[in-house]
Motif scaffolding. Sequence first.
Motif, PDB file in Angstrom:
ATOM      1  N   UNK A  71       0.819  -1.201   0.000  1.00 24.54           N
ATOM      2  CA  UNK A  71       0.000   0.000   0.000  1.00 24.54           C
ATOM      3  C   UNK A  71       0.857   1.257   0.000  1.00 24.54           C
ATOM      4  N   UNK A  72       0.220   2.383  -0.366  1.00 23.59           N
ATOM      5  CA  UNK A  72       0.948   3.656  -0.454  1.00 23.59           C
ATOM      6  C   UNK A  72       0.378   4.702   0.488  1.00 23.59           C
ATOM      7  N   UNK A  73      -0.195   4.256   1.607  1.00 22.45           N
ATOM      8  CA  UNK A  73      -0.734   5.193   2.578  1.00 22.45           C
ATOM      9  C   UNK A  73      -2.249   5.250   2.544  1.00 22.45           C
ATOM     10  N   UNK A  74      -2.829   5.958   3.505  1.00 23.31           N
ATOM     11  CA  UNK A  74      -4.276   6.010   3.639  1.00 23.31           C
ATOM     12  C   UNK A  74      -4.768   4.878   4.527  1.00 23.31           C
ATOM     13  N   UNK A  75      -6.091   4.704   4.544  1.00 22.63           N
ATOM     14  CA  UNK A  75      -6.713   3.677   5.374  1.00 22.63           C
ATOM     15  C   UNK A  75      -7.430   2.654   4.490  1.00 22.63           C
ATOM     16  N   UNK A  76      -7.183   1.386   4.776  1.00 24.42           N
ATOM     17  CA  UNK A  76      -7.878   0.332   4.027  1.00 24.42           C
ATOM     18  C   UNK A  76      -9.356   0.332   4.403  1.00 24.42           C
ATOM     19  N   UNK A  77     -10.202   0.430   3.394  1.00 25.23           N
ATOM     20  CA  UNK A  77     -11.648   0.403   3.657  1.00 25.23           C
ATOM     21  C   UNK A  77     -12.310  -0.857   3.103  1.00 25.23           C
ATOM     22  N   UNK A  78     -11.588  -1.608   2.274  1.00 26.22           N
ATOM     23  CA  UNK A  78     -12.112  -2.891   1.760  1.00 26.22           C
ATOM     24  C   UNK A  78     -10.952  -3.744   1.276  1.00 26.22           C
ATOM     25  N   UNK A 188      -9.612  -1.110   7.828  1.00 25.52           N
ATOM     26  CA  UNK A 188      -9.384  -0.278   8.999  1.00 25.52           C
ATOM     27  C   UNK A 188      -7.922  -0.080   9.328  1.00 25.52           C
ATOM     28  N   UNK A 189      -7.057  -0.942   8.774  1.00 23.89           N
ATOM     29  CA  UNK A 189      -5.619  -0.804   9.012  1.00 23.89           C
ATOM     30  C   UNK A 189      -5.039   0.277   8.104  1.00 23.89           C
ATOM     31  N   UNK A 190      -3.951   0.902   8.539  1.00 27.86           N
ATOM     32  CA  UNK A 190      -3.251   1.815   7.627  1.00 27.86           C
ATOM     33  C   UNK A 190      -2.700   1.034   6.429  1.00 27.86           C
ATOM     34  N   UNK A 191      -2.838   1.584   5.239  1.00 24.38           N
ATOM     35  CA  UNK A 191      -2.401   0.903   4.017  1.00 24.38           C
ATOM     36  C   UNK A 191      -0.924   1.144   3.781  1.00 24.38           C
ATOM     37  N   UNK A 192      -0.117   0.708   4.742  1.00 19.53           N
ATOM     38  CA  UNK A 192       1.329   0.838   4.633  1.00 19.53           C
ATOM     39  C   UNK A 192       1.959  -0.552   4.661  1.00 19.53           C
ATOM     40  N   UNK A 193       2.928  -0.775   3.813  1.00 20.24           N
ATOM     41  CA  UNK A 193       3.551  -2.087   3.746  1.00 20.24           C
ATOM     42  C   UNK A 193       2.681  -3.074   2.986  1.00 20.24           C
TER      43      UNK A 193
END
Length: 343
Positions: A71-78, A188-193
């Motif tokens: 992921x490149x940041x932000x919040x996972x919503x799905x 709900x997790x941060x979209x990092x890594x």
Amino acid sequence: MRGRTVLLAGGAALVVASGAAAAVGFGGADASTPPRSALPPATVKVDRGTLIQTETVDGTLGYGDPVAVKGAGGTLTWVPAEGATITRGKPVYKVDDDPVVLLYGAMPLYRPLTADVSGPDVAEVEKNLAALGYQGFTVDDEYTPATADAVERWQEDLGLPETGTVTPGQVVVAPGQIRVATLKLAAGDPANGPVLTWTGTTRIVTVALEVDKQQLVKKGLAATVELPGGDQVAGTVAEVGTVAVVSAETTTIEVVVTVGDQQKLGTLDQAPVDVIIESDKRENVLTVPLNALVALAEGGYGLQVVEGSTTRYVAVETGMFAGGKVEISGDGVAEGMLVGVPK
């Protein structure tokens, strides 16, 4: 060499069982002995056909090595379900409720694509837009205002801001449709890594082949995959690795075998299988069962030829050994000839 050793041992057994045959000598230059009246207990015909030598190696049936999507940041919503199949243009996951979609290709997107940019990454995006039904631009390596217009229409359909620019964080690039292997994060997790890992959707067999056996395989070679239950399915060697992997016990290269009929594989995944490789082949050769050979007093091997109520012995040269048969040649040996065998 292993097959030849077995044959020699079998030949020795025949000498013990058939002392008369072993005592036969050809008396110099004669190609065969005079007729004798002792008939063998059974007979077979010299056949013409194909012999195939095989080598059985261990393999693993699965979907291949997983690839991570970061992921490149932000919040996972799905996020999708594990095992789900994702096709071109569909969301791989969503960040801040915006879909990150799958495109087909070989080059990861590494820069924003906007007007006046050119290169193979532009061509890749344009090919995908055309495949998804968007028109009004030329598929080439130039990102023109017409390309930007098509991108805006695509973004509108996805519910994204209509910027006309494609950024790396908006897409995931893979060679084709993908199967979600493992979820690394949840909604709900941060979209990092790493967000998830994916594999191809077609099961393959991977073999860690010892390097001293690499001469047995080449791309396009036929192979048979034997499943844990004993069923066999046809396969083809699709890839032969060139980089050796050294472990404490052995040195191997990776060989990939594809299977055309995926239905025959059932639901197996990460299952141990046997891979039977056709290591050598002889076509249109004369063959007899191994037990038709008799060891000759002069050395070498021969056949007990049956002609009516009499027999004679003919010397033969042996070739390939495979499937309980042996390739033979020599003067006076012909297809259809009747030769003796033990019962």
